[in-house]
Scaffold this motif. Structure first.
Motif, PDB file in Angstrom:
ATOM      1  N   ARG A 103       0.747  -1.178  -0.114  1.00  0.00           N
ATOM      2  CA  ARG A 103       0.003  -0.261  -0.006  1.00  0.00           C
ATOM      3  C   ARG A 103       0.789   1.132  -0.051  1.00  0.00           C
ATOM      4  O   ARG A 103       0.835   2.158  -0.705  1.00  0.00           O
ATOM      5  CB  ARG A 103      -0.985   0.007   1.238  1.00  0.00           C
ATOM      6  N   THR A 108      -9.773   9.149  -6.393  1.00  0.00           N
ATOM      7  CA  THR A 108      -9.241   8.952  -5.034  1.00  0.00           C
ATOM      8  C   THR A 108      -9.500   7.473  -4.724  1.00  0.00           C
ATOM      9  O   THR A 108     -10.379   6.710  -5.031  1.00  0.00           O
ATOM     10  CB  THR A 108     -10.281   9.660  -3.989  1.00  0.00           C
ATOM     11  N   SER A 109      -8.294   6.803  -4.103  1.00  0.00           N
ATOM     12  CA  SER A 109      -8.340   5.499  -4.042  1.00  0.00           C
ATOM     13  C   SER A 109      -9.307   5.142  -2.746  1.00  0.00           C
ATOM     14  O   SER A 109      -9.600   6.042  -2.008  1.00  0.00           O
ATOM     15  CB  SER A 109      -6.811   5.027  -3.663  1.00  0.00           C
ATOM     16  N   LYS A 110      -9.708   3.907  -2.757  1.00  0.00           N
ATOM     17  CA  LYS A 110     -10.352   3.721  -1.638  1.00  0.00           C
ATOM     18  C   LYS A 110      -9.404   3.680  -0.389  1.00  0.00           C
ATOM     19  O   LYS A 110      -8.099   3.312  -0.434  1.00  0.00           O
ATOM     20  CB  LYS A 110     -10.996   1.992  -1.781  1.00  0.00           C
ATOM     21  N   ALA A 111      -9.922   3.753   0.847  1.00  0.00           N
ATOM     22  CA  ALA A 111      -9.327   3.846   2.074  1.00  0.00           C
ATOM     23  C   ALA A 111      -8.495   2.465   2.530  1.00  0.00           C
ATOM     24  O   ALA A 111      -9.286   1.510   2.251  1.00  0.00           O
ATOM     25  CB  ALA A 111     -10.084   4.429   3.398  1.00  0.00           C
ATOM     26  N   TRP A 112      -7.588   2.532   2.879  1.00  0.00           N
ATOM     27  CA  TRP A 112      -6.689   1.371   3.335  1.00  0.00           C
ATOM     28  C   TRP A 112      -6.034   1.598   4.521  1.00  0.00           C
ATOM     29  O   TRP A 112      -5.124   2.693   4.729  1.00  0.00           O
ATOM     30  CB  TRP A 112      -5.726   0.942   2.321  1.00  0.00           C
ATOM     31  N   PHE A 158      -5.717   7.201   2.268  1.00  0.00           N
ATOM     32  CA  PHE A 158      -6.128   7.157   0.995  1.00  0.00           C
ATOM     33  C   PHE A 158      -5.152   8.051   0.077  1.00  0.00           C
ATOM     34  O   PHE A 158      -4.587   8.990   0.784  1.00  0.00           O
ATOM     35  CB  PHE A 158      -7.567   7.573   0.518  1.00  0.00           C
ATOM     36  N   SER A 170      -5.362  10.720  -3.235  1.00  0.00           N
ATOM     37  CA  SER A 170      -6.101  11.378  -4.327  1.00  0.00           C
ATOM     38  C   SER A 170      -5.046  12.072  -5.303  1.00  0.00           C
ATOM     39  O   SER A 170      -4.431  13.043  -4.732  1.00  0.00           O
ATOM     40  CB  SER A 170      -6.997  12.453  -3.504  1.00  0.00           C
ATOM     41  N   ALA A 225     -13.742   7.553   3.005  1.00  0.00           N
ATOM     42  CA  ALA A 225     -13.436   8.498   1.803  1.00  0.00           C
ATOM     43  C   ALA A 225     -14.523   8.718   0.794  1.00  0.00           C
ATOM     44  O   ALA A 225     -14.572   9.621   0.342  1.00  0.00           O
ATOM     45  CB  ALA A 225     -12.028   7.871   1.071  1.00  0.00           C
TER      46      ALA A 225
END
Length: 522
Positions: A8, A427-431, A435, A437, A507
């Motif tokens: 990630r 924007t990526s999914k929260a990990w 996240f 953007s 997010a």
């Protein structure tokens, strides 16, 4: 688990590295442009586009035509309504909203809507418990504004509907809630307005406008009498047509008569009851006769040996959010109570919001009512639950109404402006609560942009952290990205990019509304 976290981190770093490369490439290619930079405007001539408002929220949660319609309205300056909360809560909410507008360099419009016995306990029932609670709430709202610029719309319908009031002709009015004291209700209402005027006007940069109803309601003399009792002389003026559909030209005429009536009463010994109006000598349903009332005021001024000077008189502002097609005329004899004010069909957006009206008696055209929001469940004299004019059950008051929004955009009075910028945000999914953007801003106009601010709003409690290619600041949900030397110039047809890291597991969707130097982007 460690390897997943590591992957990630690499992904995040790679995303920002790509942004960095694009920033460098686009900044280099755009710096050769010699086109003049457009002005970003100033807080004295530009209204704030509410990137976190209900229209923006509706656009973010919809797709297809419904999203396009909500976005068309979200891209225009609209008011923000403050209707509830403790003093501490409303102060914090107002502060965040006004701070966002100040960062954008524009003027926010706030609606204060918390009077005791609000709307006479009807569709929009609620409000403060009593005068003391209302005063504390208003003081907190004023404190939230502070010494910054703002325009306050003070209590829609608050002077049109007064519990246990008697009109200028001595007739008892219909609003008589059982919980109100008939002996004190009217005096309390005026005390509430006067306190609010004084509280907001402690800040000279705050403009305050009081309720003046609409052209289908009170006579000029009646509303002028109420405005005087409510402290209009210490305010900036009044607002007309809030949440209503009256044509702009009629509202402007009505407002000019209030200005002249107030001037004659204040300076020439006139009585409000003597003031000509839309009801006499004009005929309210025939706008061609309203020149008769103009002539009546000319005669009154001549008799008073006085000349109207709009520069020294109070003025109005007009709500044009839904008046593009004027009032709705229901089918004759179809309904026992057509509720012409309630989600009427076939209406359209009106004139765009502006602080430059060209009318000496009108300070601004504003979108006070959020177009696209329902007026409530409309039964038109039937037992409901459906709206017989639409064949569906209307949403509750204040809720987004896709069908109404479609009609307003489709029937707009004027063409909505074409944006001169385009923003693509991914924007990526929260990990693990984080996240990434990336944002690309393209100049689709004909002149170079030299120095910029881009604002947008998160959908929840996310926080922007590290940034690259722009300076990121945040107030509440609203994020402001400011150009840095590498990305400050965007030539026509060119793009720049920036990115940031954020935190927050919620997010959600990408923001629907992006505002560049005060103008909405596609």
């Amino acid at each position: 688990m460690r390897s997943a976290v590591r992957r990630r981190a690499i992904t995040a770093g790679t995303s920002l590295a790509v942004v960095a490369g694009l920033c460098l490439a686009t900044a280099t290619s755009s710096s050769a442009s010699t086109s003049p930079a457009p002005s970003a405007g100033s807080s004295s001539d530009r209204l704030y586009i509410d990137v976190a408002g209900t229209a923006a929220q509706a656009a973010a949660s919809r797709t297809g035509q419904a999203r396009a319609d909500a976005l068309a309205m979200a891209n225009q300056p609209t008011a923000r309504w403050f209707t509830k909360g403790t003093p501490a809560e409303v102060r914090a909410s107002v502060d965040a909203y006004v701070s966002s507008a100040a960062a954008d360099g524009s003027v926010p419009v706030l609606v204060a809507y918390d009077l005791p016995f609000r709307d006479c306990s009807q569709y929009s029932a609620g409000g403060a418990a009593d005068t003391a609670a209302y005063a504390a709430w208003i003081d907190a709202m004023a404190a939230g504004i502070g010494h910054r610029k703002a325009t306050v719309i003070l209590e829609p319908d608050g002077l049109g509907i007064i519990p246990f009031n008697t009109d200028i002709n001595g007739n008892a009015e219909w609003c008589q809630p059982a919980e109100a004291d008939p002996a004190t209700a009217v005096a309390n209402r005026y005390a509430q307005f006067n306190h609010a005027v004084d509280s907001f006007k402690k800040n000279a940069a705050t403009k305050v406008y009081l309720d003046a109803g609409n052209t289908n309601w009170l006579s000029v003399g009646d509303i002028t009498d109420r405005l005087i009792k409510a402290g209009v002389q210490r305010a900036d003026g009044w607002f007309v047509n809030s949440s209503n559909y009256g044509p702009t030209d009629q509202s402007a005429k009505y407002s000019s008569w209030i200005s002249q009536c107030l001037d004659l009463v204040t300076n020439a010994g006139y009585q409000p009851a003597w003031c000509a109006s839309q009801y006499y000598p004009a005929s309210p349903g025939d706008f061609s006769t309203w020149a008769l009332t103009d002539a009546a005021y000319a005669t009154a001024y001549a008799n008073a040996n006085r000349t109207p000077d709009p520069a020294t008189m109070k003025h109005g502002v007009i709500d044009t959010s839904r008046n593009g097609k004027g009032y709705w005329t229901p089918p004759a004899g179809k309904y026992s109570d057509a509720e012409t004010w309630c989600n009427p069909p076939g209406r359209g957006l009106g004139d765009l919001p502006t602080l430059s009206t060209g009318d000496a008696y009108v300070d601004a055209l504003l979108w006070i009512k959020i177009p696209g929001e329902s007026d409530g469940k409309c039964y038109r004299g039937t037992g409901g639950p459906t709206d017989p004019e639409r064949g569906i059950e209307d949403p509750d008051a204040g809720q987004w109404f896709d069908q109404l929004a479609r009609e307003l955009v489709q029937n707009a009075k004027v063409a909505l402006p074409t944006p001169t910028c385009k923003v693509t945000q991914v924007t990526s999914k929260a990990w693990h609560g984080a996240f990434v953007s990336s944002v690309v801003v393209k100049n689709t106009g004909k002149t170079a942009i030299k120095g910029w601010k881009l604002t947008f709003a998160f959908s929840g409690t996310q926080k922007a952290k590290a940034d690259l290619g722009a300076k990121i600041t945040q107030g509440g949900q609203v994020v402001t990205a400011t150009s840095v030397p590498l990305t400050s110039t965007i030539a026509p047809g060119r793009s720049i990019a920036f990115g940031y890291l954020g935190t927050g597991a919620d997010a959600g969707l990408n923001p629907a509304v992006h505002v560049l130097n005060g103008q909405a982007c596609a």
